[in-house]
Design an enzyme around this catalytic site. Sequence first.
Site, short mmCIF file in Angstrom:
data_model
loop_
_atom_site.label_atom_id
_atom_site.label_comp_id
_atom_site.label_asym_id
_atom_site.label_seq_id
_atom_site.Cartn_x
_atom_site.Cartn_y
_atom_site.Cartn_z
N ASP A 241 -1.04 3.66 3.13
CA ASP A 241 -1.59 3.53 1.75
C ASP A 241 -1.66 2.06 1.61
O ASP A 241 -2.03 1.20 2.35
CB ASP A 241 0.14 3.57 1.16
CG ASP A 241 0.91 2.51 1.77
OD1 ASP A 241 1.22 2.53 3.01
OD2 ASP A 241 1.05 1.62 0.83
N ASP A 243 -0.84 -1.45 -0.05
CA ASP A 243 0.18 -2.16 -0.41
C ASP A 243 0.23 -2.57 -1.97
O ASP A 243 -0.90 -2.36 -2.46
CB ASP A 243 0.49 -3.44 0.12
CG ASP A 243 2.02 -3.67 0.45
OD1 ASP A 243 2.90 -2.84 0.74
OD2 ASP A 243 2.41 -4.86 0.43
#
Length: 296
Positions: A241, A243
């Site tokens: 992902d 952050d």
Amino acid sequence: MSTPHPPQPPAAAQGEPLAARPPAAQGEPHAARPPAAAEIGIFGGSGFYAFLEDATEVHVETPYGAPSAPPAVGTLEGRRVAFIPRHGARHEFPPHRINHRANVWAMHALGVRWVLGPCASGALRADIPRGAFVVCDQYVDRTSGRPDTFYDGPEAVHVSAADPFSPVLRDLLVRGCRELGIPVRDGGTLVVIQGPRFSTRAESRWFGAMGWDVVNMTAYPEAHLARELELCYANVSLVTDHDVGVEAGEPVSADEVRRVFGENNARVRALLRWVIPRVPDTPDPQCARALEGARL
């Protein structure tokens, strides 16, 4: 605790407890080791709890307690490999409770000389996409209170961390990614946070402003403990992902990390299967001689 003496490969039969012993000569060929020994170690991360087929669990006793799980030892492409899921077989150990000293000591007790440590990570840069692999060459330690050395005295031992990852393993990981068509970044800085919570937006923006590339909760002290026992170690950060400080990203969740890491699982397994048969028989001198000049 006095300065530890790294153990030699075990002489016990498979299934018998293995305790630490004095070190063997550095030049001992891997072919002369007993069947339970291994030469390459793998630490599995979130969602990566098994790797080898037809492996044998080996009970290893360490001065630091039990490892996260009994090492599973088997053969892959003619190489002896040991696998430990760093979070435990059922993910029972959160990042701040992993017994890294026991895990790394167990690898060394089995005769491991090379260690690969894939880990799920968050990207701190918008130009690092989900699913990319970052083969880091530096880390920043932002953990707190973790036991991170084998050398607690009375002898003073200061092991260099200037270049914490094996360039030999890093090169193999990058080449493997390119050969297999995995998006890869050659080099980068990994910041390791304490966990188990994720970063605030302010922390995430600060990490990015410092020029760091990915964030993770487990690579430290694993990497440095390996260096203290003269094991050659490399990290590959599997980006799950962006952050929260990256372009006002949504807050990360454990469910999202697990989902994307699951998608990366097949690729990291393929990468390890590509790398393992190509690992040299002779350890990288940068790692294998880490204690030279370290004792005062």
